[in-house]
Design an enzyme around this catalytic site. Sequence first.
Site, mmCIF file in Angstrom:
data_model
loop_
_atom_site.group_PDB
_atom_site.id
_atom_site.type_symbol
_atom_site.label_atom_id
_atom_site.label_comp_id
_atom_site.label_asym_id
_atom_site.label_seq_id
_atom_site.Cartn_x
_atom_site.Cartn_y
_atom_site.Cartn_z
ATOM 1 N N GLU A 37 0.802 -1.221 0.000
ATOM 2 C CA GLU A 37 0.000 0.000 0.000
ATOM 3 C C GLU A 37 0.838 1.275 0.000
ATOM 4 O O GLU A 37 0.309 2.365 -0.234
ATOM 5 C CB GLU A 37 -0.931 -0.002 1.217
ATOM 6 N N GLU A 96 7.575 -21.435 8.918
ATOM 7 C CA GLU A 96 7.957 -20.501 9.977
ATOM 8 C C GLU A 96 8.978 -21.084 10.940
ATOM 9 O O GLU A 96 9.563 -20.357 11.733
ATOM 10 C CB GLU A 96 6.724 -20.038 10.748
#
Length: 267
Positions: free
Chosen positions: A77, A108
């Site tokens: 963004e 992870e």
Amino acid sequence: MTTEAPSEFTNLETLPTAELLAGMNRLDQTVPLAVARALPQLGALVEATVARLQAGGRLFYIGAGTSGRLGVVDASECPPTFGVPAGLVVGIMAGGDGAIRQAVEGAEDNATQAWVDLQAHGANAKDVLVGLAASGRTPYVIGGLEAARAAGLATGCIVCNAGSGVAAAAEFPVEVMTGPEFVTGSTRLKAGTAQKLALNMLTTATFIRLGRVKGNKMVDMQLSNEKLVERGQRMLMDELGIARPEAAALLARYGSVRAALGAPGPA
């Protein structure tokens, strides 16, 4: 870890919709207060980020699951909002871009992969790395921060538990203590909201400091659709006291609000 502590609600499956929503909403109202308590830490991370970006560096995020996805969202963004290059803020997910849509099992838990992923982007001592992990214990994030710090990058993090391994690995830790979740351990709820708020504040404050906002207006935003073109026209109308046809002509001629205003570029 307080994010894993039992929910105060022990009978969720028996509650009607109205009570479920009211309970979630009540707990959600505590999140901005938790963020407020972390503002001094967040301010230190903003200052470090501004300094590195002013010197030609970039901002990287690493994370897994919800935390990683929020980093990708924030990074994506920044160009349309502030008119910065697409590579200035980079979000990296454990498990790669495919993990944005579908979980990659075990990604992870790989403590060495984050630095490999960062090297694919040429991360170096000019840059900033912010690790995102609600739990504060994600090996992918801890390993990435440790390797980055050793290589001279400025390092920060946003976590939701105190005294975590992720915070210990970061030079500028931000610890937002959101407490137990509505559904026990579901950190996509309060913890995710807290991380989104903190990320909004980090990049918005950083790019305001770097001159990407004039007054209160996104003068460098990308004019990528009709809504944004109309917003740009309104900015020019407000700033210059002109009518829409003249504002539209100026925007079409110069291609950006900043250029149409004749405002100097960011420092």
